[in-house]
Scaffold this motif. Structure first.
Motif, mmCIF file in Angstrom:
data_model
loop_
_atom_site.group_PDB
_atom_site.id
_atom_site.type_symbol
_atom_site.label_atom_id
_atom_site.label_comp_id
_atom_site.label_asym_id
_atom_site.label_seq_id
_atom_site.Cartn_x
_atom_site.Cartn_y
_atom_site.Cartn_z
ATOM 1 N N VAL A 36 50.818 9.702 52.285
ATOM 2 C CA VAL A 36 52.274 9.608 52.449
ATOM 3 C C VAL A 36 52.967 10.238 51.232
ATOM 4 O O VAL A 36 52.959 9.696 50.135
ATOM 5 C CB VAL A 36 52.709 8.145 52.644
ATOM 6 N N SER A 37 53.564 11.406 51.480
ATOM 7 C CA SER A 37 54.097 12.222 50.380
ATOM 8 C C SER A 37 55.611 12.129 50.246
ATOM 9 O O SER A 37 56.222 12.897 49.491
ATOM 10 C CB SER A 37 53.662 13.672 50.577
ATOM 11 N N LYS A 38 56.239 11.182 50.946
ATOM 12 C CA LYS A 38 57.701 11.021 50.858
ATOM 13 C C LYS A 38 58.127 10.857 49.402
ATOM 14 O O LYS A 38 57.426 10.196 48.630
ATOM 15 C CB LYS A 38 58.145 9.802 51.679
ATOM 16 N N THR A 39 59.235 11.443 49.075
ATOM 17 C CA THR A 39 59.859 11.466 47.733
ATOM 18 C C THR A 39 59.143 12.384 46.737
ATOM 19 O O THR A 39 59.701 12.672 45.686
ATOM 20 C CB THR A 39 60.007 10.059 47.075
ATOM 21 N N PHE A 40 57.932 12.821 47.041
ATOM 22 C CA PHE A 40 57.217 13.681 46.087
ATOM 23 C C PHE A 40 57.485 15.157 46.386
ATOM 24 O O PHE A 40 57.529 15.554 47.547
ATOM 25 C CB PHE A 40 55.724 13.365 46.092
ATOM 26 N N PRO A 41 57.668 15.954 45.338
ATOM 27 C CA PRO A 41 57.994 17.365 45.533
ATOM 28 C C PRO A 41 56.797 18.188 46.011
ATOM 29 O O PRO A 41 55.646 17.762 45.900
ATOM 30 C CB PRO A 41 58.434 17.823 44.147
ATOM 31 N N ALA A 42 57.110 19.373 46.510
ATOM 32 C CA ALA A 42 56.077 20.247 47.087
ATOM 33 C C ALA A 42 54.947 20.527 46.106
ATOM 34 O O ALA A 42 53.787 20.605 46.517
ATOM 35 C CB ALA A 42 56.714 21.553 47.564
ATOM 36 N N GLN A 43 55.261 20.645 44.803
ATOM 37 C CA GLN A 43 54.153 20.986 43.885
ATOM 38 C C GLN A 43 53.145 19.850 43.757
ATOM 39 O O GLN A 43 51.954 20.096 43.579
ATOM 40 C CB GLN A 43 54.644 21.495 42.526
ATOM 41 N N ASP A 44 53.584 18.599 43.892
ATOM 42 C CA ASP A 44 52.626 17.474 43.894
ATOM 43 C C ASP A 44 51.777 17.501 45.163
ATOM 44 O O ASP A 44 50.579 17.210 45.142
ATOM 45 C CB ASP A 44 53.368 16.133 43.846
ATOM 46 N N ILE A 45 52.426 17.835 46.285
ATOM 47 C CA ILE A 45 51.717 17.863 47.564
ATOM 48 C C ILE A 45 50.678 18.986 47.566
ATOM 49 O O ILE A 45 49.566 18.827 48.083
ATOM 50 C CB ILE A 45 52.716 18.049 48.723
ATOM 51 N N GLU A 46 51.026 20.113 46.939
ATOM 52 C CA GLU A 46 50.104 21.265 46.915
ATOM 53 C C GLU A 46 48.791 20.939 46.236
ATOM 54 O O GLU A 46 47.742 21.472 46.619
ATOM 55 C CB GLU A 46 50.764 22.456 46.204
ATOM 56 N N VAL A 47 48.830 20.077 45.240
ATOM 57 C CA VAL A 47 47.602 19.680 44.550
ATOM 58 C C VAL A 47 46.644 19.017 45.538
ATOM 59 O O VAL A 47 45.429 19.261 45.529
ATOM 60 C CB VAL A 47 47.950 18.705 43.388
ATOM 61 N N VAL A 48 47.211 18.196 46.422
ATOM 62 C CA VAL A 48 46.391 17.470 47.399
ATOM 63 C C VAL A 48 45.926 18.421 48.508
ATOM 64 O O VAL A 48 44.786 18.337 48.984
ATOM 65 C CB VAL A 48 47.192 16.263 47.950
ATOM 66 N N LEU A 49 46.794 19.356 48.904
ATOM 67 C CA LEU A 49 46.396 20.379 49.875
ATOM 68 C C LEU A 49 45.265 21.240 49.317
ATOM 69 O O LEU A 49 44.287 21.534 50.017
ATOM 70 C CB LEU A 49 47.599 21.257 50.226
#
Ligand SMILES: *Cc1c(COP(=O)(O)O)cnc(C)c1O
Length: 231
Positions: A36-49
């Motif tokens: 659940v990536s709500k409130t987190f910016p795209a660069q944080d999500i990219e690390v997980v991707l």
């Protein structure tokens, strides 16, 4: 820095999911970890991707529209889950962006989704949200109305449902809520169970969860201004 990285936390949660599934005598491919990536910016999500994870959850259509079209272009195979309330005027945008919608809970939404599915030819996987604790501030159909609403979704709106979703009251032990959701699903022939968050996903997996929604245990704590889960 001794603090764990997001990817270290992701791996730790994956390990705990696997252990919980084995303990429940379930095969390890029977549950999906929705990050659940709500409130987190795209660069944080990219690390997980970049670490190879593909299933993510967002609770607001508009916030997701700002982050995910570009991320979906860069990373193949993303599976995006809407886990927050849906307004009927956002149904078209939701159908266009999300692969799975967990929060079908009233006639207007069911009708709007059916219309958008017909119009677009896109068919998101659908879960009905059940307010297992009958909390007035929380979304979801009441448990006693669940069977009738599921029948309405199928018969009146022609929707194909995958399962049910719940968010137990913060102050209750979660397991009775998970068990109730499982019972309603079974008697309605539904196989999907979206239940379990950072604090209770192991109990949810023990009771048959197929989709756990884990945010803070992976991404870290959210700013306190964030509305609580499931408003
Ligand atoms: C935010 C949210 C989650 C994740 O909660 P965590 O406690 O951070 O794991 C799960 N489900 C829903 C519906 C949410 O809104």
């Amino acid at each position: 820095m001794s603090e764990k990285s997001v990817v270290e936390r992701l791996r730790e949660i994956e390990g705990r999911v696997e252990t919980a599934l084995r303990r429940a005598s379930r095969s390890t491919d029977t549950a999906t970890l929705v990050a659940v990536s709500k409130t987190f910016p795209a660069q944080d999500i990219e690390v997980v991707l970049a670490a190879g994870h593909r299933a993510f959850g967002e609770n607001r259509v508009q916030e997701a529209q700002g982050k995910w079209p570009a991320l979906k272009q860069r990373y193949a195979g993303v599976e995006l889950h809407l886990i927050g309330p849906l307004q009927s005027n956002k149904a078209g945008e939701a159908v266009a962006l999300f692969d799975v919608i967990h929060t079908v809970d009233r006639t207007r939404i069911a009708a709007a989704l059916a219309g958008e599915i017909r119009r677009s030819g896109l068919v998101p996987r659908l879960f009905v949200q059940v307010n297992t604790g009958a909390e007035p501030q929380k979304a979801g159909v009441l448990p006693e109305n669940a069977d009738a609403f599921i029948a309405e979704c199928r018969n009146t709106h022609g929707l194909v449902l995958e399962g049910l979703m719940c968010i137990p009251p913060a102050d209750d032990p979660p397991s009775p809520h998970f068990a109730l959701l499982g019972e309603i699903a079974r008697r309605n022939g539904l196989t999907g169970l979206s239940m379990g968050m950072s604090g209770d996903f192991e109990a949810a997996l023990h009771l048959g969860s197929t989709h756990i929604r884990v945010g803070s245990a992976i991404f870290g704590s959210r700013p306190s201004a964030t509305p609580a889960a499931g408003q």
